[in-house]
Structure formats: structure tokens, C-alpha cells
Design a protein around this motif. Structure first.
Motif, PDB file in Angstrom:
ATOM      1  N   SER A   1       0.843  -1.194   0.000  1.00  0.00           N
ATOM      2  CA  SER A   1       0.000   0.000   0.000  1.00  0.00           C
ATOM      3  C   SER A   1       0.877   1.242   0.000  1.00  0.00           C
ATOM      4  O   SER A   1       1.875   1.312   0.725  1.00  0.00           O
TER       5      SER A   1
ATOM      6  N   VAL B   1       0.682   5.402   0.433  1.00  0.00           N
ATOM      7  CA  VAL B   1      -0.136   6.505   0.940  1.00  0.00           C
ATOM      8  C   VAL B   1       0.648   7.799   0.722  1.00  0.00           C
ATOM      9  O   VAL B   1       1.692   8.011   1.337  1.00  0.00           O
TER      10      VAL B   1
ATOM     11  N   ASP C   1      -0.273  12.067  -0.660  1.00  0.00           N
ATOM     12  CA  ASP C   1      -1.243  13.026  -1.183  1.00  0.00           C
ATOM     13  C   ASP C   1      -0.851  13.605  -2.540  1.00  0.00           C
ATOM     14  O   ASP C   1      -1.669  14.206  -3.227  1.00  0.00           O
TER      15      ASP C   1
ATOM     16  N   PHE D   1      -3.399   5.202  -2.074  1.00  0.00           N
ATOM     17  CA  PHE D   1      -4.341   6.021  -1.308  1.00  0.00           C
ATOM     18  C   PHE D   1      -3.824   7.448  -1.241  1.00  0.00           C
ATOM     19  O   PHE D   1      -2.625   7.667  -1.073  1.00  0.00           O
ATOM     20  N   ASP D   2      -4.746   8.417  -1.316  1.00  0.00           N
ATOM     21  CA  ASP D   2      -4.324   9.815  -1.301  1.00  0.00           C
ATOM     22  C   ASP D   2      -4.314  10.432   0.086  1.00  0.00           C
ATOM     23  O   ASP D   2      -3.964  11.601   0.237  1.00  0.00           O
ATOM     24  N   SER D   3      -4.666   9.657   1.115  1.00  0.00           N
ATOM     25  CA  SER D   3      -4.606  10.181   2.481  1.00  0.00           C
ATOM     26  C   SER D   3      -4.507   9.027   3.477  1.00  0.00           C
ATOM     27  O   SER D   3      -4.900   7.892   3.170  1.00  0.00           O
TER      28      SER D   3
ATOM     29  N   GLU E   1      -6.290   8.837   6.121  1.00  0.00           N
ATOM     30  CA  GLU E   1      -7.663   8.504   6.487  1.00  0.00           C
ATOM     31  C   GLU E   1      -8.275   7.527   5.483  1.00  0.00           C
ATOM     32  O   GLU E   1      -8.962   6.572   5.868  1.00  0.00           O
ATOM     33  N   GLN E   2      -8.030   7.768   4.195  1.00  0.00           N
ATOM     34  CA  GLN E   2      -8.559   6.874   3.159  1.00  0.00           C
ATOM     35  C   GLN E   2      -7.988   5.468   3.344  1.00  0.00           C
ATOM     36  O   GLN E   2      -8.716   4.471   3.231  1.00  0.00           O
ATOM     37  N   PHE E   3      -6.708   5.368   3.620  1.00  0.00           N
ATOM     38  CA  PHE E   3      -6.096   4.056   3.844  1.00  0.00           C
ATOM     39  C   PHE E   3      -6.691   3.382   5.077  1.00  0.00           C
ATOM     40  O   PHE E   3      -7.078   2.209   5.026  1.00  0.00           O
TER      41      PHE E   3
ATOM     42  N   ASP F   1      -9.505   3.719   6.446  1.00  0.00           N
ATOM     43  CA  ASP F   1     -10.907   3.360   6.236  1.00  0.00           C
ATOM     44  C   ASP F   1     -11.095   2.237   5.216  1.00  0.00           C
ATOM     45  O   ASP F   1     -12.214   1.763   5.022  1.00  0.00           O
ATOM     46  N   SER F   2     -10.032   1.811   4.576  1.00  0.00           N
ATOM     47  CA  SER F   2     -10.142   0.800   3.523  1.00  0.00           C
ATOM     48  C   SER F   2     -10.014  -0.608   4.091  1.00  0.00           C
ATOM     49  O   SER F   2      -9.468  -0.825   5.173  1.00  0.00           O
TER      50      SER F   2
END
Length: 123
Positions: free
Chosen positions: A8, A10, A12, A34-36, A38-40, A42-43
Motif C-alpha cells: 500500500s 499513501v 497526497d 491512497f491519497d490520504s 484517512e482513506q487508507f 478506512d479501507s
């Protein structure tokens, strides 16, 4: 049969994230980008990540805060942090988290590949 290992990424910065994803795919790994932080977090991939490449400074949650959260959750994939401006004190802080390395942007592809192989190709 062993499940495929996911790397993964991460970051921005979209061009950097995409270029790193292409590079890691060229090394033969499955990549999720992932661009943030938080996005990672939450995935679903947060539970499937075998290796993490993360920027330090991002809007919202920093890479270090994200990794601290992963440790709290009992998820501690090997991690390489990246930044445009590494300092000796930042390197010490990063390595104290248990991270493999702090690499400077732009990264040396050979160095990144060595870290991936070290973490993921061990029997």
C-alpha cells in the motif's frame, strides 16, 4: 497457496503516488494507492497490507500518526516513510517507530526494491 502480498502506498501527491505505484508493480507486487492516511485507514486493504510506503507530511493525518494508529490496532506492516525534506531528527523519530527507513523524494528505485525484497521475500 499463499495469498498475494499487497503493497500500500499513501501519499497526497498524485503524480508521485502514481509513479511509485507503477514502479512497485514493475517489481512484481500488487499495489493499492491512497491519497490520504484517512482513506487508507478506512479501507479494507488496511488488513491486507504486507508492506506500507507512506509520505510523512500530508494534509489531515500525518504518516507517522497513521502508523501509530496501525500499531494501536495491532497492525504493523513493515513501513518505509518518504519525505522531501529528511533531517537527522526526523530520521531518528521515524526509526524509533520501528520503520525500516526514511527515504528522500525522489526515491532511489533500487533502494526501495531492496527494502521490499528484504521485508517480503524472506521465507
Amino acid at each position: 497457496m499463499r495469498a498475494p502480498q499487497v503493497v500500500s502506498i499513501v501519499d497526497d501527491n498524485e503524480p508521485f503516488r502514481s509513479a511509485t505505484a507503477r514502479l512497485v508493480q514493475a517489481f512484481g507486487w500488487i499495489v493499492r494507492a491512497f491519497d490520504s492516511a484517512e482513506q487508507f485507514l478506512d479501507s479494507e486493504d488496511v488488513h491486507n497490507t504486507a508492506f506500507l510506503i507512506s509520505d510523512i507530511k500530508m494534509p489531515g493525518m500525518s504518516g507517522l500518526a497513521m502508523y501509530s494508529r496501525l500499531l494501536e490496532l495491532g497492525l504493523a506492516p513493515p513501513v518505509v516513510f518518504i519525505t522531501a525534506g529528511p533531517t537527522a531528527s526526523l530520521r531518528a523519530e521515524v526509526l524509533a517507530t520501528g520503520a525500516f527507513a526514511l527515504l528522500e523524494k525522489p526515491m532511489d528505485p533500487d533502494e526501495l526494491e531492496r527494502w521490499l525484497n528484504h521485508a517480503l521475500r524472506q521465507p
